[in-house]
Design a protein around this motif. Sequence first.
Motif, mmCIF file in Angstrom:
data_model
loop_
_atom_site.group_PDB
_atom_site.id
_atom_site.type_symbol
_atom_site.label_atom_id
_atom_site.label_comp_id
_atom_site.label_asym_id
_atom_site.label_seq_id
_atom_site.Cartn_x
_atom_site.Cartn_y
_atom_site.Cartn_z
ATOM 1 N N ASN A 74 37.170 39.177 44.277
ATOM 2 C CA ASN A 74 38.140 40.007 43.559
ATOM 3 C C ASN A 74 37.637 41.432 43.345
ATOM 4 N N ALA A 75 36.766 41.912 44.182
ATOM 5 C CA ALA A 75 36.025 43.144 43.911
ATOM 6 C C ALA A 75 36.885 44.384 43.702
ATOM 7 N N ASN A 76 38.143 44.367 44.071
ATOM 8 C CA ASN A 76 38.982 45.548 43.891
ATOM 9 C C ASN A 76 39.827 45.508 42.621
ATOM 10 N N ASN A 77 39.731 44.463 41.826
ATOM 11 C CA ASN A 77 40.503 44.385 40.585
ATOM 12 C C ASN A 77 39.957 45.369 39.557
ATOM 13 N N ARG A 78 40.847 46.123 38.929
ATOM 14 C CA ARG A 78 40.481 47.091 37.896
ATOM 15 C C ARG A 78 41.392 46.918 36.697
ATOM 16 N N THR A 108 45.703 41.552 38.148
ATOM 17 C CA THR A 108 45.868 40.553 37.097
ATOM 18 C C THR A 108 45.059 40.973 35.884
ATOM 19 N N ARG A 109 45.542 40.633 34.711
ATOM 20 C CA ARG A 109 44.751 40.885 33.509
ATOM 21 C C ARG A 109 43.651 39.835 33.484
ATOM 22 N N ASN A 129 39.504 35.157 32.628
ATOM 23 C CA ASN A 129 40.328 34.103 33.214
ATOM 24 C C ASN A 129 39.462 33.328 34.202
ATOM 25 N N ALA A 130 39.945 32.228 34.694
ATOM 26 C CA ALA A 130 39.120 31.306 35.474
ATOM 27 C C ALA A 130 38.595 31.873 36.789
ATOM 28 N N SER A 131 39.219 32.896 37.344
ATOM 29 C CA SER A 131 38.774 33.392 38.647
ATOM 30 C C SER A 131 37.706 34.474 38.561
ATOM 31 N N VAL A 132 37.442 35.000 37.373
ATOM 32 C CA VAL A 132 36.484 36.097 37.220
ATOM 33 C C VAL A 132 35.190 35.573 36.609
#
Length: 145
Positions: A74-78, A108-109, A129-132
């Motif tokens: 998820n490296a591009n999530n900000r 996503t938050r 959240n579960a993916s981070v």
Amino acid sequence: SDLAANVTTLAVTGNTFVNTNILFAGNNSILAQQTGTFLYPTNSSTSNTVYQIPKSLAKSGKLSVTVADSTAVNANNRMFTEISFVYFDNGTTNTVFFNEYGMIFNNTRFLTFNMETDAANIILTAVSNASVTSADIITNSTLYK
């Protein structure tokens, strides 16, 4: 040092980096920045302490929080959010009241913030959240006594 004691205006024409708190005694405010990488379990319920403010330093303030999801997939999530708070202590109970606003994210938050107190500090915590599983967080604060 005598010159510094007599200066009333400071003009800065280039970039200035400060690695500690800046105290403005005239208006009793403190500007601070903290950067850190926080690892999270993937259970979506365990919180991490992201930022601590000694109760002696602030009774209210504003936090600006920039978050980068550093989990490889998820490296591009900000994410960016602002939080205002007021600390209340009547001698028997103490608590922190806060309001999160201005939150924006691109996918996503992935963190949820909370504020609480312990014996000495006002504490900003975050739950993932579960993916981070890892987040880089920069917290800028303006604190008022």
